[in-house]
Design a protein around this motif. Sequence first.
Motif, short mmCIF file in Angstrom:
data_model
loop_
_atom_site.label_atom_id
_atom_site.label_comp_id
_atom_site.label_asym_id
_atom_site.label_seq_id
_atom_site.Cartn_x
_atom_site.Cartn_y
_atom_site.Cartn_z
N LYS A 145 0.84 -1.20 0.00
CA LYS A 145 0.00 0.00 0.00
C LYS A 145 0.88 1.25 0.00
N GLN A 146 0.51 2.21 -0.83
CA GLN A 146 1.19 3.50 -0.91
C GLN A 146 0.14 4.60 -0.80
N PRO A 147 0.47 5.74 -0.20
CA PRO A 147 -0.52 6.83 -0.11
C PRO A 147 -0.83 7.43 -1.48
N TRP A 148 -2.04 7.92 -1.63
CA TRP A 148 -2.47 8.63 -2.84
C TRP A 148 -2.41 10.13 -2.57
N ARG A 151 -0.72 10.78 -7.59
CA ARG A 151 0.53 10.03 -7.44
C ARG A 151 0.30 8.89 -6.46
N ASN A 152 0.86 7.72 -6.80
CA ASN A 152 0.84 6.56 -5.90
C ASN A 152 2.24 5.95 -5.93
N PRO A 168 -2.97 -1.31 -6.76
CA PRO A 168 -3.36 0.05 -6.39
C PRO A 168 -4.52 0.59 -7.22
N TYR A 209 -7.96 2.34 -5.96
CA TYR A 209 -8.40 3.63 -6.51
C TYR A 209 -9.85 3.54 -6.97
#
Length: 295
Positions: free
Chosen positions: A123-126, A155-156, A229, A233
Motif C-alpha cells: 500500500k502507498q498513499p495517494w 501520485r501513488n 493500487p 483507486y
Amino acid sequence: MQLTIVDAFTQTPGAGNRAGVVLDAAGLDGEAMQRIAAVVGASETAFLLSPPGEGPVRLRYFAPSEEIPFCGHATVATFHLLVERGVLKAPGSYRLECAAGVLDVELESLGAGGTRAWIVTPKQPWVESPVPLETLMGLVGGRVEMVDRSLPVLRNGHRVVIPLRRREDVWDLAPRPGALAEVLRPHGLSGVYVFTRETKDASSVAHSRYFVPGIGVAEDPVTGSAAGPLGMYLATRGLLALPAEGGTVRARIEQGDAIGKPGRIEVEVTGRAGEPERARIGGVAVTVLEGTLRA
C-alpha cells in the motif's frame, strides 16, 4: 548461471509480461544481479535468495537499470516456476519477503490450467501529482482533452496515475521516454500509468498502459504492482462496489494489447464501500525458455 524465462499474466508464450527468474541466487551480490538483469533485458528479473523452507520465499527484483522493491509479474513468474519444479504445492499459502516488506501469497490450483498466484500488493498513499498534467500528457504523446475529468490524477508511490476517457486515446499515446524520465526523476517518480474504463472485454473493469523510463523500461507490458493500487483507486470511488458491511470484490484489468503482448490481471479488493483496506493481484504464467546464462 541457470536462468528461466517466464511470461506472466498469460498462458500464451510471447504474450503478457516476460520475466527472468534465477532460482539459485544465494551467492550473488547486487552488482551481479544488476548485470544479469541488464543482459536478460526483461522489464524485471527475479532472484530467489534461498530455497523455500519453513520461512518466507525471499526475492530481489532488478529492472535493466536498477533494483526495485516489488514486482508483480516477476513474483507470479517465480511462484509459477516453483510449483512447476515441485518445490511448492498448490493450493497453498506462503509468505514473500522482499524490499517492500513481507507479503502474503496464495497459490490456487487450476487443475490442467496450471496455477494462479494471488499476491497482496504493497500500500502507498495517494497524493496530488507534483508534475502538471499538461506537462505529463505532452510527454506521453497525448492531449489534456483525453483525460477523464470525472476522476482525479494522483501520485501513488513512484508512479502518476492518469485516467483517460477512451481506449483509443490510451492506444494512441506515443511517449518520449528520455524526456519523461528527466521530468519525473527530481520528484522521485519513475513512470506514468494511464487507464480507461472503456475495455475490450465486458467483464473487465479497466484497460491500461504503463510507461516506466525511470527504471529503463520504455513500456511495461502488464503490471501487477500497478493493478493492485488501481483496484484500490476504483473501489475508493465506488467503481468497484464493495458491500457496505464489508467484503471482497474481484475484477479484471487489461494491459499489453496496445503493443501486441496482451495480458490479464485479476484484482481482488477487500474492505467496506468506499473504504478499501487491501488489494491482491492474481495471475497465471507459462515457462518459455530454460538455459544457462553467461554474463
